[in-house]
Design an enzyme around this catalytic site. Sequence first.
Site, PDB file in Angstrom:
ATOM      1  N   GLY A   1       0.820  -1.199   0.000  1.00 48.57           N
ATOM      2  CA  GLY A   1       0.000   0.000   0.000  1.00 48.57           C
ATOM      3  C   GLY A   1       0.852   1.247   0.000  1.00 48.57           C
ATOM      4  O   GLY A   1       2.049   1.229   0.318  1.00 48.57           O
TER       5      GLY A   1
ATOM      6  N   GLY B   1       0.237   5.608   0.796  1.00 51.64           N
ATOM      7  CA  GLY B   1      -0.700   6.646   1.194  1.00 51.64           C
ATOM      8  C   GLY B   1      -0.037   7.999   1.284  1.00 51.64           C
ATOM      9  O   GLY B   1       1.095   8.201   0.850  1.00 51.64           O
TER      10      GLY B   1
ATOM     11  N   SER C   1       1.134   9.522   3.782  1.00 50.90           N
ATOM     12  CA  SER C   1       2.252   9.675   4.702  1.00 50.90           C
ATOM     13  C   SER C   1       3.413   8.733   4.396  1.00 50.90           C
ATOM     14  O   SER C   1       4.483   8.899   4.960  1.00 50.90           O
ATOM     15  CB  SER C   1       1.786   9.451   6.139  1.00 50.90           C
ATOM     16  OG  SER C   1       1.162   8.189   6.269  1.00 50.90           O
ATOM     17  N   GLY C   2       3.205   7.744   3.542  1.00 46.52           N
ATOM     18  CA  GLY C   2       4.319   6.860   3.246  1.00 46.52           C
ATOM     19  C   GLY C   2       3.907   5.603   2.515  1.00 46.52           C
ATOM     20  O   GLY C   2       2.733   5.393   2.188  1.00 46.52           O
ATOM     21  N   LYS C   3       4.888   4.751   2.275  1.00 54.64           N
ATOM     22  CA  LYS C   3       4.673   3.482   1.590  1.00 54.64           C
ATOM     23  C   LYS C   3       4.689   2.360   2.624  1.00 54.64           C
ATOM     24  O   LYS C   3       5.461   2.396   3.579  1.00 54.64           O
ATOM     25  CB  LYS C   3       5.785   3.276   0.555  1.00 54.64           C
ATOM     26  CG  LYS C   3       5.589   2.092  -0.365  1.00 54.64           C
ATOM     27  CD  LYS C   3       6.718   2.007  -1.384  1.00 54.64           C
ATOM     28  CE  LYS C   3       6.630   3.116  -2.404  1.00 54.64           C
ATOM     29  NZ  LYS C   3       7.615   2.945  -3.506  1.00 54.64           N
ATOM     30  N   VAL C   4       3.818   1.356   2.437  1.00 58.05           N
ATOM     31  CA  VAL C   4       3.666   0.280   3.418  1.00 58.05           C
ATOM     32  C   VAL C   4       4.145  -1.033   2.813  1.00 58.05           C
ATOM     33  O   VAL C   4       3.773  -1.384   1.686  1.00 58.05           O
ATOM     34  CB  VAL C   4       2.201   0.141   3.883  1.00 58.05           C
ATOM     35  CG1 VAL C   4       2.094  -0.933   4.954  1.00 58.05           C
ATOM     36  CG2 VAL C   4       1.683   1.464   4.426  1.00 58.05           C
TER      37      VAL C   4
ATOM     38  N   LYS D   1       5.804   0.856   7.677  1.00 57.22           N
ATOM     39  CA  LYS D   1       5.512   2.101   6.953  1.00 57.22           C
ATOM     40  C   LYS D   1       6.792   2.911   6.857  1.00 57.22           C
ATOM     41  O   LYS D   1       7.374   3.296   7.881  1.00 57.22           O
ATOM     42  CB  LYS D   1       4.422   2.896   7.659  1.00 57.22           C
ATOM     43  CG  LYS D   1       4.251   4.314   7.099  1.00 57.22           C
ATOM     44  CD  LYS D   1       2.949   4.952   7.468  1.00 57.22           C
ATOM     45  CE  LYS D   1       1.826   4.405   6.638  1.00 57.22           C
ATOM     46  NZ  LYS D   1       0.586   5.156   6.801  1.00 57.22           N
TER      47      LYS D   1
ATOM     48  N   ASP E   1      -7.225  12.086  10.139  1.00 58.92           N
ATOM     49  CA  ASP E   1      -7.524  11.460   8.850  1.00 58.92           C
ATOM     50  C   ASP E   1      -8.345  10.192   9.053  1.00 58.92           C
ATOM     51  O   ASP E   1      -7.986   9.113   8.587  1.00 58.92           O
ATOM     52  CB  ASP E   1      -6.219  11.158   8.101  1.00 58.92           C
ATOM     53  CG  ASP E   1      -6.471  10.875   6.614  1.00 58.92           C
ATOM     54  OD1 ASP E   1      -5.569  10.302   5.964  1.00 58.92           O
ATOM     55  OD2 ASP E   1      -7.567  11.184   6.114  1.00 58.92           O
TER      56      ASP E   1
END
Length: 996
Positions: free
Chosen positions: A694, A696, A698-701, A715, A819
């Site tokens: 994933g 988003g 705020s960052g990549k997971v 994350k 959020d």
Amino acid sequence: MALVAAIVVLLLQLCDLSLALNQEGLYLLEAKKGLADPSNAFSNWNPRDSTPCSWNGVSCSSSSPDAAVTGVDLTNFGVAGPFPASLCRLTNLAFLSLSWNYINSSLTDSALAPCAALAHLDLSQNLLVGRLPDALAALPSLTYLDLTGNNFTGAIPPSFGRFPRIESLSLVANLLISTIPDFLGNLTTLRQLNLSYNPFAPGVIPSALGNLSSLEVLWLAGCGLIGDLPPALGRLTRLTDLDLSNNALSGRIPESFANLSSVVQIELYNNSLSGPIPPGFGKLKSLLRVDASMNRLEGPLPDDIFDAPLLESVHFYSNRITGSIPADISRSTSLVEIRLFANRLNGSLPADLGKNSPLMLLDLSDNMLSGEIPANICDRVGLEQLLLIDNMFSGALPEGLGRCRTLTRVRLRNNQLSGEVPAGFWGLPHLWLLELRGNSFSGEISPVISGGANLSKILIDDNKFSGSIPSEIGALSKLYEFSASNNQLTGSLPASLSNLGELGQLDLHNNSLSGELLQGIQSWKKLSELNLADNAFTGSITPELGDLPVLNYLDLSGNLLTGEIPIQLQNLKLNEFNLSNNDLSGALPPLFAREAYRNSFLGNPGLCRDLTGLCPVSQGRRYHRGFVWLLRSIFITASLIFVIGVAWFLYRYQKYKKAKLGTDKSKWTLTSFHKLGFSEYEILDCLDEDNVIGSGGSGKVYKAVLSNGETVAVKKLWGTSKKDVENVNQSTDDGFEAEVATLGKIRHKNIVKLWCCCSHRDCKLLVYEYMPNGSLGDLLHSNKGGLLDWSARYKIALDAAEGLSYLHHDCMPPIVHRDVKSNNILLDGEYGAKVADFGVAKSVEMIGKGPKSMSVIAGSCGYIAPEYAYTLRVNEKSDIYSFGVVVLELVTGKLPVDPEFGEKDLVKWVSSTLEQKGMEHIIDPKLDLRHRDEISKVLGIGLLCTSSLPINRPSMRRVVKMLQEVSAENKPKTEKTDGKLSPYYCEEGSDYGSVV
């Protein structure tokens, strides 16, 4: 003439009414007029009565000849509107309670001044705003004031140091600022002072509070307190309850606390207290409970700590306490709960522990304790929870545990216990969690297990259990997880296993089980994990596996299975799939005939024709020797070029990866918030693009499967340029660390657990628990949305509300999510909901930004509260709006923004459709309309949360209460006792002392 006559009759009726009801009744009707009454609570307020004394909530004096109104109690009437000032015109009114309503606006001095006779005023759990009015302190008869759970702002006014007769003052859970003032020490009549859970500025406990000689209750939990505990508090000899938890207090516990001769309860948990526990607690004759957990206390336990004659509960977990447990503990006749987990205790337990005391809970996990488990541990036949995880206990289980019928949870993981488990232990009637993994237990699983009607989890991995699995296990109708891998079990799977309708996880890998796989498993509707690898199973794979609706982990590798792979397995959405090292044959189902699945079928010679590399290359045709040599030369040359190219690529990739992650892994900083079974190096090695699950705002997971078998989500926060990094000052870095430290302290069953944080220069990694069912948004709005029936959606709404309520009300300072959306509500293996990504957006803003930088937009399209457009600020009310949108998603099954809405969003579409067409056009057609009443109530809560005016939105604590009231089957999980709010704390979500 007829018109004139009608007017005359009407005037006469009005005249009769005015003559019928006395003046106090008219004042009450005036108060009613200003309040909305949706539940018709004022139904019997009849203006034809002569007095209001029989009306709901009204009480009168029997001694007064005119039956004067002395009390008005409208608690939980569900009324809304401003404070009814006309009530203060009741000259004899001594008792007024409007708690648990929707009273809004502010309190004015002019409205309160006439209440001269008022002794008891309770306005708790409403929506009042503004500053605390000075008129309250001027009421001459006031002894009880409760303003808990409102939105009062500003500092506590100086007038509050001049109450003439006040005995109980409660200002819990408001928005009060500044610090706790010294002048409260002037209120010598005070018996109860409760200021908990306000966003006070950091400040010390005023020593002047030691002057309150009549004080019985002092609650200052979550008040932003810092500094040392004042020894002056030891002068409060009438104090029965002291709660200073959830602050940042430091220094030692004063020895003067041993002078609190009347104290019943001392709560100091979740601070930064250090030093030894002072002696003297043993002489406190009334002490029932002491909780100083989650501090930095060190040194041994005082010898007299367990000598208090009435002591029932001792909580000193998550400290640095060393030494052995005092032998005096076995002489106590009152101990009920002992929580000393996560310390550095060593030595053995007193042999008589439990012989004299009515122990119900013993949690000594995560220490260095050794020796045998005391034989008398359950002699009083009341022990419910025995938690000894991660110690060095040895020997066999005491025979007495097999007769301990009150046990509900047993966790003995990772010790050195051995021998056979007492037969009766398997069949204890109330036991629902049995965890023996990581020991050396031997012998068989007793058929007596059929008596364990409440068993939900049996975790016996990594032992030496032998023999067959008894058929009686099929009687465990509540069994959800049976994990017995890495043992020596033999025989076939009992057919009775197929009867277990609640089974969610079955892990029996690495045993010596044999026979064929079970047939008739249609009842396994909740099975998400099946691992039978490395056994000796024979026969074919049953096609019924493909019909299991939530199965996402299937490992049948390392067996002797034959036949074709059933095409029905294509129906499964698998995260883990392994059929390697069997004797399967035939064609692969089309979905699996891809390179991505190659590793799932290795070591099956009969599957060679579909994917290259599954089997050794066959010796087919013979070629001319020269032609073969030519081909071989070309192949060798091409291979050499390929190897050189790959080596060059890997060199450049490693150079790039080191540049991104830091050249030297040893320079990474790991900050852990739980006991970890992995290192930062394992985490770094998993940051491959192949593992991305994933991405988003705020960052990549990444999904990281670790060597110990655990799966975590990592994350990687979006980085910054080198120039930006150079501009980041130390305070920004410290701010990020402080933010993450706050998130790491959170312990709640509905908050995604933050395992640890790894940082190096501008790169930040957050390691979370992995949620196998993904996000609510992905599931709800996909073709698998039908899996979420109404009961599941209702539970998700309640779980998420409880998580947000914890962030808003029980964290200090309160955490605003910023959020809230369905994609940030994650689902575990049982579709339980946990809130994720809170606070991260705020942390990300701090990286690479100066102190003057503007905040990025907080929230996601469709979820942003309307006031954000003109305030650009978010608070708890913004979260509540976003949560309301999630509730509307659950009811409608629709996205928050969709082309079918035109220029509207989901909130406006629901409101207009409800008004024009009715509720049947709103409810998701996948839902069963037998639940229409519950759905309607939840829809109402969602609309209330999405009110355009923030002041009209209920608090998250109120939302939880309303959701719990929707269904009679859902009981509240927290209680309000004596006006005190009890927060969740460390136990939730912890491996130690937790609800699993």
